[in-house]
Design a protein around this motif. Structure first.
Motif, PDB file in Angstrom:
ATOM      1  N   TYR A   3     -31.404  -4.297 -39.689  1.00  0.00           N
ATOM      2  CA  TYR A   3     -30.803  -3.170 -39.856  1.00  0.00           C
ATOM      3  C   TYR A   3     -30.238  -3.116 -41.337  1.00  0.00           C
ATOM      4  CZ  TYR A   3     -30.031  -3.263 -34.641  1.00  0.00           C
ATOM      5  OH  TYR A   3     -30.130  -3.051 -33.360  1.00  0.00           O
ATOM      6  N   PRO A   4     -31.481  -2.759 -42.078  1.00  0.00           N
ATOM      7  CA  PRO A   4     -31.190  -2.744 -43.640  1.00  0.00           C
ATOM      8  C   PRO A   4     -30.036  -1.658 -44.187  1.00  0.00           C
ATOM      9  CG  PRO A   4     -33.505  -2.023 -42.726  1.00  0.00           C
ATOM     10  CD  PRO A   4     -32.616  -2.475 -41.912  1.00  0.00           C
ATOM     11  N   LYS A   5     -29.968  -0.695 -43.603  1.00  0.00           N
ATOM     12  CA  LYS A   5     -28.878   0.145 -43.819  1.00  0.00           C
ATOM     13  C   LYS A   5     -27.528  -0.274 -43.609  1.00  0.00           C
ATOM     14  CE  LYS A   5     -31.871   4.393 -43.545  1.00  0.00           C
ATOM     15  NZ  LYS A   5     -32.147   5.413 -42.924  1.00  0.00           N
ATOM     16  N   VAL A   6     -27.195  -0.659 -42.439  1.00  0.00           N
ATOM     17  CA  VAL A   6     -26.055  -1.365 -41.984  1.00  0.00           C
ATOM     18  C   VAL A   6     -25.697  -2.389 -43.024  1.00  0.00           C
ATOM     19  CG1 VAL A   6     -24.894  -2.564 -40.274  1.00  0.00           C
ATOM     20  CG2 VAL A   6     -26.127  -0.714 -39.646  1.00  0.00           C
ATOM     21  N   TRP A   7     -26.636  -3.162 -43.116  1.00  0.00           N
ATOM     22  CA  TRP A   7     -26.633  -4.391 -44.246  1.00  0.00           C
ATOM     23  C   TRP A   7     -25.986  -3.777 -45.615  1.00  0.00           C
ATOM     24  CZ3 TRP A   7     -25.245  -9.287 -44.902  1.00  0.00           C
ATOM     25  CH2 TRP A   7     -25.339  -9.723 -46.046  1.00  0.00           C
ATOM     26  N   GLN A   8     -26.714  -2.774 -46.067  1.00  0.00           N
ATOM     27  CA  GLN A   8     -26.134  -2.327 -47.337  1.00  0.00           C
ATOM     28  C   GLN A   8     -24.744  -1.911 -47.329  1.00  0.00           C
ATOM     29  OE1 GLN A   8     -27.759  -2.167 -50.481  1.00  0.00           O
ATOM     30  NE2 GLN A   8     -29.333  -3.341 -49.266  1.00  0.00           N
ATOM     31  N   LYS A   9     -24.152  -1.713 -46.202  1.00  0.00           N
ATOM     32  CA  LYS A   9     -22.833  -1.244 -46.082  1.00  0.00           C
ATOM     33  C   LYS A   9     -21.874  -2.334 -46.159  1.00  0.00           C
ATOM     34  CE  LYS A   9     -23.498   2.775 -43.561  1.00  0.00           C
ATOM     35  NZ  LYS A   9     -23.479   3.667 -42.148  1.00  0.00           N
ATOM     36  N   VAL A  10     -22.212  -3.517 -45.771  1.00  0.00           N
ATOM     37  CA  VAL A  10     -21.441  -4.560 -45.453  1.00  0.00           C
ATOM     38  C   VAL A  10     -21.601  -5.926 -46.315  1.00  0.00           C
ATOM     39  CG1 VAL A  10     -21.118  -4.029 -42.986  1.00  0.00           C
ATOM     40  CG2 VAL A  10     -22.995  -5.808 -43.498  1.00  0.00           C
ATOM     41  N   LYS A  11     -22.668  -5.765 -47.101  1.00  0.00           N
ATOM     42  CA  LYS A  11     -23.011  -7.017 -47.819  1.00  0.00           C
ATOM     43  C   LYS A  11     -22.111  -7.379 -48.890  1.00  0.00           C
ATOM     44  CE  LYS A  11     -25.989  -4.979 -51.407  1.00  0.00           C
ATOM     45  NZ  LYS A  11     -27.342  -5.284 -51.841  1.00  0.00           N
ATOM     46  N   GLN A  12     -21.371  -6.561 -49.539  1.00  0.00           N
ATOM     47  CA  GLN A  12     -20.257  -6.780 -50.475  1.00  0.00           C
ATOM     48  C   GLN A  12     -19.320  -7.786 -49.965  1.00  0.00           C
ATOM     49  OE1 GLN A  12     -22.141  -6.382 -53.013  1.00  0.00           O
ATOM     50  NE2 GLN A  12     -20.706  -5.277 -54.163  1.00  0.00           N
ATOM     51  N   ASN A  13     -18.924  -7.411 -48.789  1.00  0.00           N
ATOM     52  CA  ASN A  13     -17.761  -8.241 -48.182  1.00  0.00           C
ATOM     53  C   ASN A  13     -18.214  -9.186 -46.748  1.00  0.00           C
ATOM     54  OD1 ASN A  13     -15.822  -7.449 -50.223  1.00  0.00           O
ATOM     55  ND2 ASN A  13     -15.584  -5.411 -48.972  1.00  0.00           N
ATOM     56  N   TRP A  14     -19.552  -9.587 -46.604  1.00  0.00           N
ATOM     57  CA  TRP A  14     -20.009 -10.184 -45.753  1.00  0.00           C
ATOM     58  C   TRP A  14     -19.274 -10.954 -45.075  1.00  0.00           C
ATOM     59  CZ3 TRP A  14     -22.310  -8.984 -41.537  1.00  0.00           C
ATOM     60  CH2 TRP A  14     -22.897  -9.936 -40.708  1.00  0.00           C
ATOM     61  N   ASP A  15     -18.689 -12.120 -45.692  1.00  0.00           N
ATOM     62  CA  ASP A  15     -17.938 -13.447 -45.276  1.00  0.00           C
ATOM     63  C   ASP A  15     -16.748 -12.740 -44.359  1.00  0.00           C
ATOM     64  OD1 ASP A  15     -19.714 -15.248 -45.940  1.00  0.00           O
ATOM     65  OD2 ASP A  15     -18.888 -15.642 -47.891  1.00  0.00           O
ATOM     66  N   GLN A  16     -16.155 -11.818 -45.209  1.00  0.00           N
ATOM     67  CA  GLN A  16     -14.834 -11.215 -44.426  1.00  0.00           C
ATOM     68  C   GLN A  16     -15.305 -10.444 -43.022  1.00  0.00           C
ATOM     69  OE1 GLN A  16     -11.708 -11.981 -44.791  1.00  0.00           O
ATOM     70  NE2 GLN A  16     -12.375 -13.222 -46.227  1.00  0.00           N
ATOM     71  N   GLU A  17     -16.430  -9.614 -43.246  1.00  0.00           N
ATOM     72  CA  GLU A  17     -16.963  -8.796 -42.131  1.00  0.00           C
ATOM     73  C   GLU A  17     -17.291  -9.839 -41.033  1.00  0.00           C
ATOM     74  OE1 GLU A  17     -17.413  -5.557 -41.332  1.00  0.00           O
ATOM     75  OE2 GLU A  17     -16.349  -4.978 -42.992  1.00  0.00           O
ATOM     76  N   PHE A  18     -17.929 -11.084 -41.354  1.00  0.00           N
ATOM     77  CA  PHE A  18     -18.543 -11.709 -40.230  1.00  0.00           C
ATOM     78  C   PHE A  18     -17.219 -12.278 -39.528  1.00  0.00           C
ATOM     79  CE2 PHE A  18     -19.863 -15.787 -38.892  1.00  0.00           C
ATOM     80  CZ  PHE A  18     -20.705 -15.561 -37.926  1.00  0.00           C
ATOM     81  N   SER A  19     -16.266 -12.552 -40.224  1.00  0.00           N
ATOM     82  CA  SER A  19     -15.285 -13.427 -39.371  1.00  0.00           C
ATOM     83  C   SER A  19     -14.840 -12.482 -38.382  1.00  0.00           C
ATOM     84  CB  SER A  19     -14.163 -13.757 -40.519  1.00  0.00           C
ATOM     85  OG  SER A  19     -13.420 -12.428 -40.923  1.00  0.00           O
TER      86      SER A  19
END
Length: 117
Positions: free
Chosen positions: A79-95
């Motif tokens: 999901y490359p488009k979704v990744w572009q939205k969340v990659k800046q704060n990925w660790d926080q998103e993943f939590s």
């Protein structure tokens, strides 16, 4: 490791399917080649793997808020488009992202001898 995206919700499901060897068991009077023993050994191993996964996920998501297992890579690939939205704060998103898993282990080799009767 399969990412799922529904609207703004991201989740992951991990399938663990492995084959291994039963190498040692010190219990006496056990027929190690009995199907019911093998099933119980496989189930016990699956439960132990699941316990470790729970601990690892809790540590990554709740204790340290880091993703070090490649979930982000899978999200980026699928999901490359979704990744572009969340990659800046990925660790926080993943939590906050739910992760489910299934564990299937199969014993296919035995380093044991059949019990003498």
């Amino acid at each position: 490791m399969q990412p799922k995206v529904s609207g703004d919700r991201i989740s992951f499901h991990v399938d663990i399917d492995s084959v291994g060897r039963l190498t040692e068991d010190w219990r006496e009077k056990v027929d190690y080649f009995d199907n019911s023993y093998l099933r119980s050994a496989e189930k016990a191993a699956e439960e132990e793997v699941a316990r470790h996964i729970d601990l690892i996920l809790h540590t990554m998501q709740s204790k340290y808020s880091v993703e070090v297992a490649g979930f982000g890579t899978q999200l980026r690939i699928h999901y490359p488009k979704v990744w572009q939205k969340v990659k800046q704060n990925w660790d926080q998103e993943f939590s906050k992202i739910p992760v489910t898993y299934s564990v299937k282990l199969k014993i296919n080799d035995y380093g044991l001898r059949r019990m003498k009767k």
